[in-house]
Design a protein around this motif. Structure first.
Motif, PDB file in Angstrom:
ATOM      1  N   MET A  85       0.837  -1.255   0.097  1.00  0.00           N
ATOM      2  CA  MET A  85      -0.084   0.054   0.073  1.00  0.00           C
ATOM      3  C   MET A  85       0.895   1.220  -0.068  1.00  0.00           C
ATOM      4  O   MET A  85       0.590   2.219  -0.809  1.00  0.00           O
ATOM      5  CB  MET A  85      -0.912  -0.020   1.234  1.00  0.00           C
ATOM      6  N   LEU A  86       1.831   1.182   0.938  1.00  0.00           N
ATOM      7  CA  LEU A  86       2.731   2.602   0.993  1.00  0.00           C
ATOM      8  C   LEU A  86       3.531   2.661  -0.263  1.00  0.00           C
ATOM      9  O   LEU A  86       3.428   3.714  -0.734  1.00  0.00           O
ATOM     10  CB  LEU A  86       3.807   2.156   2.119  1.00  0.00           C
ATOM     11  N   LEU A  87       4.004   1.570  -0.899  1.00  0.00           N
ATOM     12  CA  LEU A  87       4.819   1.728  -2.379  1.00  0.00           C
ATOM     13  C   LEU A  87       3.861   2.114  -3.303  1.00  0.00           C
ATOM     14  O   LEU A  87       4.348   2.866  -4.256  1.00  0.00           O
ATOM     15  CB  LEU A  87       5.476   0.363  -2.434  1.00  0.00           C
ATOM     16  N   GLU A  88       2.483   1.671  -3.395  1.00  0.00           N
ATOM     17  CA  GLU A  88       1.875   2.047  -4.451  1.00  0.00           C
ATOM     18  C   GLU A  88       1.389   3.439  -4.554  1.00  0.00           C
ATOM     19  O   GLU A  88       1.293   4.101  -5.336  1.00  0.00           O
ATOM     20  CB  GLU A  88       0.279   1.302  -4.381  1.00  0.00           C
ATOM     21  N   GLN A  89       1.262   4.219  -3.132  1.00  0.00           N
ATOM     22  CA  GLN A  89       0.933   5.349  -3.039  1.00  0.00           C
ATOM     23  C   GLN A  89       2.389   6.189  -3.490  1.00  0.00           C
ATOM     24  O   GLN A  89       1.906   7.149  -4.072  1.00  0.00           O
ATOM     25  CB  GLN A  89       0.645   5.656  -1.431  1.00  0.00           C
ATOM     26  N   ALA A  90       3.465   5.867  -3.121  1.00  0.00           N
ATOM     27  CA  ALA A  90       4.713   6.623  -3.427  1.00  0.00           C
ATOM     28  C   ALA A  90       4.994   6.377  -5.023  1.00  0.00           C
ATOM     29  O   ALA A  90       5.258   7.714  -5.520  1.00  0.00           O
ATOM     30  CB  ALA A  90       5.895   6.098  -2.652  1.00  0.00           C
ATOM     31  N   SER A  91       5.001   5.414  -5.473  1.00  0.00           N
ATOM     32  CA  SER A  91       5.006   5.175  -7.040  1.00  0.00           C
ATOM     33  C   SER A  91       4.004   6.003  -7.967  1.00  0.00           C
ATOM     34  O   SER A  91       4.281   6.336  -8.878  1.00  0.00           O
ATOM     35  CB  SER A  91       5.125   3.968  -7.383  1.00  0.00           C
ATOM     36  N   SER A  92       2.835   5.891  -7.010  1.00  0.00           N
ATOM     37  CA  SER A  92       1.868   6.891  -8.122  1.00  0.00           C
ATOM     38  C   SER A  92       2.154   8.470  -7.956  1.00  0.00           C
ATOM     39  O   SER A  92       1.842   8.938  -9.056  1.00  0.00           O
ATOM     40  CB  SER A  92       0.402   6.650  -7.210  1.00  0.00           C
ATOM     41  N   ASP A  93       2.656   8.663  -7.001  1.00  0.00           N
ATOM     42  CA  ASP A  93       3.020  10.238  -7.009  1.00  0.00           C
ATOM     43  C   ASP A  93       4.372  10.306  -7.667  1.00  0.00           C
ATOM     44  O   ASP A  93       4.632  11.403  -8.195  1.00  0.00           O
ATOM     45  CB  ASP A  93       3.335  10.697  -5.427  1.00  0.00           C
ATOM     46  N   TRP A  94       5.547   9.385  -7.847  1.00  0.00           N
ATOM     47  CA  TRP A  94       6.714   9.731  -8.329  1.00  0.00           C
ATOM     48  C   TRP A  94       7.301   8.990  -9.696  1.00  0.00           C
ATOM     49  O   TRP A  94       8.226   9.506 -10.334  1.00  0.00           O
ATOM     50  CB  TRP A  94       7.746   9.457  -7.163  1.00  0.00           C
ATOM     51  N   LEU A  95       6.634   7.825  -9.700  1.00  0.00           N
ATOM     52  CA  LEU A  95       7.386   7.117 -10.972  1.00  0.00           C
ATOM     53  C   LEU A  95       7.384   7.887 -12.179  1.00  0.00           C
ATOM     54  O   LEU A  95       8.412   7.522 -12.691  1.00  0.00           O
ATOM     55  CB  LEU A  95       6.421   5.761 -10.985  1.00  0.00           C
ATOM     56  N   LYS A  96       6.291   8.647 -12.480  1.00  0.00           N
ATOM     57  CA  LYS A  96       6.576   9.312 -13.780  1.00  0.00           C
ATOM     58  C   LYS A  96       7.216  10.642 -13.829  1.00  0.00           C
ATOM     59  O   LYS A  96       7.414  11.270 -14.692  1.00  0.00           O
ATOM     60  CB  LYS A  96       5.031   9.625 -14.188  1.00  0.00           C
ATOM     61  N   ARG A  97       7.740  10.964 -12.583  1.00  0.00           N
ATOM     62  CA  ARG A  97       8.076  12.201 -12.511  1.00  0.00           C
ATOM     63  C   ARG A  97       9.771  12.181 -12.291  1.00  0.00           C
ATOM     64  O   ARG A  97      10.546  13.206 -12.246  1.00  0.00           O
ATOM     65  CB  ARG A  97       7.979  12.826 -11.149  1.00  0.00           C
ATOM     66  N   THR A  98      10.303  10.838 -12.463  1.00  0.00           N
ATOM     67  CA  THR A  98      11.626  10.608 -12.465  1.00  0.00           C
ATOM     68  C   THR A  98      12.155   9.751 -13.304  1.00  0.00           C
ATOM     69  O   THR A  98      11.396   8.914 -13.874  1.00  0.00           O
ATOM     70  CB  THR A  98      11.981  10.039 -11.041  1.00  0.00           C
ATOM     71  N   GLU A  99      13.465   9.602 -13.783  1.00  0.00           N
ATOM     72  CA  GLU A  99      14.132   8.676 -14.727  1.00  0.00           C
ATOM     73  C   GLU A  99      14.239   7.473 -14.123  1.00  0.00           C
ATOM     74  O   GLU A  99      14.125   6.391 -14.881  1.00  0.00           O
ATOM     75  CB  GLU A  99      15.415   9.388 -15.251  1.00  0.00           C
TER      76      GLU A  99
END
Length: 274
Positions: A85-99
């Motif tokens: 749950m924590l990783l899904e929240q973080a990746s939703s916020d950050w995955l598309k914003r970083t290389e």
């Protein structure tokens, strides 16, 4: 910034996890304690129970064009989907914003490594954790000194990080958004800037980051002189000194060992695919 109650809860959970798993987590407390931490509101992720106890925590650390995250779950509350749950929240916020989105886990953490593999994250690299607990054997080199960086040194720090770590100007500036030149040291030879490093001081530990020399001044004893100087000060003041080094960086590993460091654990990094 994180509240004092949040920091206390994170620290208590960290101690519980490290004791239970016999590991050392890399939580980058200098960044967690920064006044500008979580200005965006999406750098730290928490999971509490109904009684308000912290059961899970995940932190995001931005380094130029990459993201590193480190998470932990109460040993008594695992296998309940908290980490996912924590990783899904973080990746939703950050995955598309970083290389690059990197997940950090101590090599000795069976649960951490197993989890990274289970979610399909690809192994990226490993870093040694090195520690120095004893005052190092002094090594001096004429003309070499290390001094605290000041505001006017910012451009020098930027240039050293760009050349030493292959970062762009924007990536370098993002590294200093939380504290400017604070905690950084300039290494000089005959009055000329030839390198830098940063020291993060905690209650009982000091961590060394971002150590770099200009290319033409490497292998001449300057790094050894600077490191033994700063490590001597820290250990004399009652600190245990830590640093990280990539497992394939034999030259750096050899240098650190001559300055009194010994290997004490390792951190593995796994990359989350977009």
């Amino acid at each position: 910034m994180l509240t004092s109650e949040q920091r206390k809860a994170i620290h208590a959970l960290q101690q519980k996890v490290e004791h239970a798993d016999r590991i050392k987590l890399k939580l980058n407390w200098d960044m967690l304690a920064s006044e500008s931490r979580s200005e965006s509101g999406t750098e730290d992720y928490f999971h509490y129970n109904a009684q308000g106890d912290l059961l899970g925590f995940l932190a995001i650390y931005q380094f130029g064009n990459k993201i590193e995250c480190c998470g932990m779950v109460d040993p008594d509350e695992r296998r309940r989907g908290i980490a996912t749950m924590l990783l899904e929240q973080a990746s939703s916020d950050w995955l598309k914003r970083t290389e690059r989105f990197l997940i950090n886990s101590p090599v000795l953490s069976k649960t951490g490594i197993t989890y990274c593999k289970a979610i399909g994250a690809a192994y990226a690299f490993t870093e040694h954790q090195l520690v120095c607990k004893e005052v190092p054997i002094p090594f001096t080199k004429e003309g070499v000194r290390i001094r605290p960086a000041v505001a006017n040194d910012k451009e020098k720090l930027y240039q050293l990080d760009k050349e030493g770590f292959g970062l762009t100007a924007n990536e370098v500036k993002s590294l200093y958004k939380n504290g400017g030149a604070e905690g950084n040291y300039i290494i000089e030879e005959d009055g000329q800037t030839v390198g830098k490093l940063r020291v993060d001081r905690q209650k009982k530990e000091s961590w060394i980051y971002g150590f770099v020399l200009t290319k033409e001044r490497r292998g001449k004893g300057i790094g050894r002189a600077a490191l033994t100087d700063i490590v001597h000060r820290e250990v004399t003041n009652g600190k245990v000194v830590w640093l990280d080094v990539a497992t394939d960086n034999d030259a750096a590993l050899s240098l650190y060992k001559t300055c009194g460091f010994t290997a004490d654990g390792a951190q593995a990094y796994y990359e989350l695919e977009k």
